[in-house]
Write an enzyme that holds these catalytic residues in place. Structure first.
Site, PDB file in Angstrom:
ATOM      1  N   ARG A 166      -4.663  -2.533  -7.648  1.00 15.35           N
ATOM      2  CA  ARG A 166      -5.569  -1.396  -7.701  1.00 15.35           C
ATOM      3  C   ARG A 166      -5.782  -0.747  -6.334  1.00 15.35           C
ATOM      4  NH1 ARG A 166      -8.713  -0.413 -11.764  1.00 15.35           N
ATOM      5  NH2 ARG A 166      -8.317  -1.556 -13.676  1.00 15.35           N
ATOM      6  N   ASN A 187     -11.631  -2.302  -3.240  1.00 11.47           N
ATOM      7  CA  ASN A 187     -10.229  -2.210  -2.847  1.00 11.47           C
ATOM      8  C   ASN A 187      -9.785  -0.797  -3.151  1.00 11.47           C
ATOM      9  OD1 ASN A 187      -7.570  -2.621  -2.351  1.00 11.47           O
ATOM     10  ND2 ASN A 187      -7.237  -4.108  -3.996  1.00 11.47           N
ATOM     11  N   MET A 233      -7.689   4.688  -9.765  1.00 12.86           N
ATOM     12  CA  MET A 233      -7.474   3.255  -9.494  1.00 12.86           C
ATOM     13  C   MET A 233      -8.677   2.680  -8.752  1.00 12.86           C
ATOM     14  SD  MET A 233      -4.764   2.176 -10.883  1.00 12.86           S
ATOM     15  CE  MET A 233      -3.739   0.927 -10.155  1.00 12.86           C
ATOM     16  N   CYS A 234      -8.447   1.847  -7.782  1.00 11.59           N
ATOM     17  CA  CYS A 234      -9.485   1.141  -7.037  1.00 11.59           C
ATOM     18  C   CYS A 234     -10.022  -0.040  -7.845  1.00 11.59           C
ATOM     19  CB  CYS A 234     -10.677   2.009  -6.637  1.00 11.59           C
ATOM     20  SG  CYS A 234     -10.257   3.403  -5.589  1.00 11.59           S
ATOM     21  N   GLY A 235     -10.286  -1.107  -7.134  1.00 13.46           N
ATOM     22  CA  GLY A 235     -10.867  -2.276  -7.778  1.00 13.46           C
ATOM     23  C   GLY A 235     -12.243  -2.509  -7.197  1.00 13.46           C
TER      24      GLY A 235
END
Ligand code: SF4
Ligand code: SF4
Lengths: 350, 503
Positions: free
Chosen positions: A30, A173, A1-3
């Site tokens: 995210r 994020n 994930m992560c943005g």
């Protein structure tokens, strides 16, 4: 994930942090509220040639006096202050963010092309590996990282990101999976001029780590992204590779593709891959790296993480999601998705 | 007073109801277990080595073999083996010889290392659908790249690569000389490596003419005896390997008994027919690392700097420091042979007691080269007891670029690890020069089996890498994150630089 999201204004017009905060918050899906952060270039015009050293202190007694001592040994502190922060209801304050504006004594290092940078790198490695309760998380000239464990909006409000103006911004994020969420583990990661945001997991971490460590770096943040910053510093600053070539080293073409190239190009790519085999990064990733010269975004070789590019006039955006770009700039044009491993480069137009 | 005999090791019996008296067992056993008397097959189990040749050739599955239970008084210290060795030495006054690898019950570190796989956060890669790169280049690599700017402002690459061997899979076949093994065994291996895009070693016995067609997949060896070495030989090799030591017998030379030196072996080795070929323990022109560096450079000079030079050493206590010295001697690769490496013949006391396990040796060498910042500049090849693709993957994760296999490739040719290679009677036609036995290997069939083995391990390695989310071999090399130690003590974990399971 992560943005992740990055933007550069190629005319060096400075943007405040309000719109990137909105864009990052849009990608809350995210994240998990365990880490968010921002980096901006060009935010300290009052100290244009000082290294801005951002430090997390556990307290201002022991660790700070030790850091002061090392800094005094290697250079001059031009100015220092606590980084202004504003209490947020859900953000637990775990460290005290501090900044120094600093000039190293370059005459201390002989036989180096870049004594100032070598000193700063040395300071970062020394402080982070030997002084408990102190962590240098940002060390470039005229740039600053702001990060904490929290949601994007909280972190932005905690540092009041909209008060800063920069011509490059990156933001991240975090949805931590392989290491705990802590302030030091939040992105961006920075060393000197290099700042990195990363979505993914680097399965070659063990190999990359021993490669950078055998070149004098110390991985102390217990997360895989840290090595990306060091790899860029090693290949870019110390070995002098242009950014496209660094990307080619980190996410090279497949051998089958290299075999089909004209002889000269083949030779270059073969030599590059053999020389920098241990720098090759594996696993799913999308990365945006910034320097004071520009930004570059790229994904892993089979594109296991998303990356979208958008342009509007002098602005170039790179992000995990098109929607995030559109929040920042509803007028954005020419949205496209780069191929796996293909670098997207944004440089200043002089 | 006589010591009498020691008890037999194996007991062979024939199910007489099944047996059809085809006599294949009689013909196949080169150790003389079977004979015919009055139309009856008699068995002398004392001669049996458990080579399984008779069993595998019997059309009726009539033969059974059992390890004979020991009828000594049981004793934890004075094992049957200890007592028998004493009895044998009391009788002969000689060094006890043994074939194949270390037969002691040391714990196997490979089996206490487990590999990693992806779940959820990080997708596994499916090698059937995505490219998986096992291509490996062995040889010197530059520390960094240098560029020049042309007049037009174009950036040109200035760094020239040294010659490297290109392998399609990080798996080669180690050095087993003509003499120690038969020509048909060598030919089978040679055809297999040519088919699978990898390399094999000639061993210290020179290169027989019939191997010339495969020379571009062969690494020639220069050992202390210099057998078979001339410029023609050096030029035929794709790479040259200087053998300082070998895992099965660190610190000693080699001995090929005169009986095995038939006319073909004598020509290939360049020694008189029927003479013992004794290679000395040291090279008599190498007494220091500087001397080694000189030999490396002389061999390069002789072959016009066109071939990578490997240096092979046995894994010994300070292997890391030695390997670092070799890396700086302008050698292109260092080969480390662990104490489980096989051999045609070695004193048993050496085979079973000298050296260290390959797993620890690779990790120590990798660490030392990393500490000195030169790990990527030199290749590391590991060998000595690599049994399957998991051992291969673990060796690479511990820091090897590629591995050599020896015994595993012989097993693919039929070897049953009976451990009697030094007697020259190998019933499978491998460790023998007797023409009737050598002819038992059909080199086309043999090479297919060996090629199948290499292919199968390569597929398994790709699957293991894919499971760990890695699609190029460079990213597995020295990647301790992908390994965990299970039931290893703290000291060993530290040497291996591996975290325990759960960490
Ligand atoms: S090979 Fe089997 S069937 Fe043939 S003689 Fe021997 S025991 Fe009998
Ligand atoms: S090569 Fe032949 S003699 Fe040696 S162990 Fe294998 S089967 Fe036995």
């Amino acid at each position: 994930m992560c943005g992740i999201i990055g933007v550069i204004d190629r005319t060096k017009a400075r943007m405040d942090g309000s719109s990137i905060k909105k864009a990052l918050s849009l990608m809350n899906e995210r994240g998990s509220g365990e880490g968010a952060g921002y980096v901006a270039y060009g935010i300290y015009p009052d100290y244009p040639d000082c290294y801005a050293i951002h430090v997390f202190f556990d307290n201002l007694v022991e660790p700070k006096s030790k850091v002061d001592e090392v800094l005094h040994k290697w250079g001059r502190i031009v100015h220092q202050e606590e980084i202004p922060t504003y209490e947020q209801p859900c953000l637990k304050r775990e460290h005290i963010p501090w900044r120094y504006f600093y000039r190293p004594y370059t005459e201390f290092i002989v036989g180096s092309n870049n004594p100032a940078e070598d000193i700063i790198k040395h300071l970062v490695m020394t402080v982070n590996s030997t002084i408990p309760g102190a962590l240098i998380f940002s060390s470039g000239i005229n740039l600053g990282v702001f990060k904490a464990a929290g949601w994007p909006e909280e972190v932005a409000d905690f540092y009041r990101i909209e008060d800063y103006k920069g011509y490059i911004w990156l933001a991240h994020n975090r949805y931590p999976t392989n290491t705990p969420g802590w302030w030091g583990g939040a992105h961006p990661f920075n060393l000197l001029d290099w700042a990195v945001v990363h979505n993914g997991e680097i399965t070659s971490y063990g190999t990359n780590r021993s490669y950078v460590e055998s070149n004098g770096y110390k991985c102390t943040m217990s997360t895989d992204t840290e090595v990306v910053a060091y790899l860029f510093d090693l290949l870019g600053r110390r070995h002098g590779l242009p950014s496209e070539m660094i990307v080619e080293a980190l996410a090279p073409q497949f051998w089958d593709e290299i075999d089909l190239l004209p002889e000269k190009e083949q030779k270059l790519k073969r030599t590059l891959r053999l020389t920098y085999g241990p720098a090759l990064m594996n696993g799913p990733f999308a990365i945006v790296v910034a320097t004071s010269k520009g930004i570059v975004g790229f994904t892993d070789r089979i594109k296991l993480r998303p990356l979208v590019v958008g342009e509007n006039g002098s602005r170039l955006y790179i992000s995990s999601e098109e929607a995030a770009i559109r929040v920042m700039d509803p007028e954005v044009k020419s949205i496209y998705m780069p191929r796996a491993g293909e670098p997207v480069v944004g440089r200043f137009s002089q | 007073m006589s010591l009498g005999s020691v008890p037999l090791k194996y007991k062979i019996s024939i199910d007489r109801d099944q047996c059809m008296k085809c006599m294949r067992c009689v013909d196949n056993c080169s150790y003389g277990v079977y004979r015919i008397e009055d139309d009856k097959i008699l068995i002398d189990s004392r001669r049996c080595t458990a080579c399984h040749r008779c069993i595998s050739m019997c059309p009726r599955d009539a033969i059974s073999l059992q390890e004979k239970p020991v009828d000594y008084r049981s004793h934890p210290l004075w094992t049957a083996q200890a007592r028998e060795d004493i009895i044998n030495q009391a009788r002969t006054g000689k060094i006890i010889l043994a074939g194949m690898g270390n037969a002691m019950d040391y714990p196997i570190i490979f089996d206490r290392l487990v590999l990693d796989a992806c779940q959820v956060t990080n997708p596994s890669i499916d090698p059937l659908r995505e490219p998986m790169e096992l291509r490996t280049y062995l040889g010197k690599k530059p520390a960094k790249l240098e560029f020049t700017k042309s007049d037009k402002g174009d950036i040109e690459l200035k760094t020239e690569l040294s010659p490297n061997l290109k392998l399609d899979t990080p798996l080669m076949i180690g050095h087993m000389s003509y003499g120690a093994i038969s020509l048909n065994a060598q030919l089978s291996l040679a055809k297999a490596v040519a088919k699978t895009g990898t390399f094999m070693g000639t061993g210290e016995g020179g290169m027989h003419e019939s191997l010339y067609p495969y020379q571009s997949n062969m690494i020639v060896q220069v050992a202390s005896g210099r057998f078979g070495v001339d410029i023609n030989y050096l030029e035929r090799g794709a790479a040259i390997e200087i053998k300082i030591g070998q895992g099965a017998k660190p610190g000693i030379g080699g001995h090929l008994p005169g009986e095995k030196v038939c006319s073909d072996v004598s020509c290939t080795r360049m020694i008189p027919l029927g003479s013992d070929a004794i290679s000395p323990a040291p090279h008599h022109d190498i007494y220091s690392i500087e001397d080694l560096a000189q030999l490396v450079r002389s061999l390069k000079e002789a072959t016009e700097w066109k071939k990578p030079i490997f240096v092979k050493i046995a894994a010994v206590h300070n292997v890391a420091a030695i390997a670092a010295g070799i890396a700086r001697s302008s050698a292109d690769a260092v080969v480390i042979d662990g104490f489980r490496g096989g051999t045609g013949a070695a004193p048993k006391v050496f085979r079973d007691n000298v050296g260290i396990p390959i797993e620890a040796a690779i990790a120590a060498v990798d660490k030392k080269l990393n500490d000195q910042g030169i790990r990527n500049e030199v290749s590391v090849i590991a060998s000595g007891g690599i049994r399957n693709s998991a051992d291969l993957a673990k060796s690479i994760a511990l820091g090897a670029d590629a591995v050599y296999i020896g015994t595993a490739s012989l097993i693919a040719l039929g070897c049953r690890v009976c451990g009697n290679c030094y007697r020259g009677l190998c019933p499978w036609g491998i460790a023998t020069q007797q023409p009737d036995l050598v002819n038992r290997i059909d080199t086309d069939v043999g090479s297919q089996h060996v090629a199948n083995l290499i292919h199968a391990w390569t597929l398994e390695l790709s699957e293991l890498m894919g499971a760990a989310g890695i699609n190029s071999i460079e990213s597995l090399r020295g990647n301790r994150e992908r390994l965990r130690g299970y039931m290893l003590d703290e000291g060993m974990l530290k040497v291996l630089n591996v975290d325990p399971v759960g960490a």
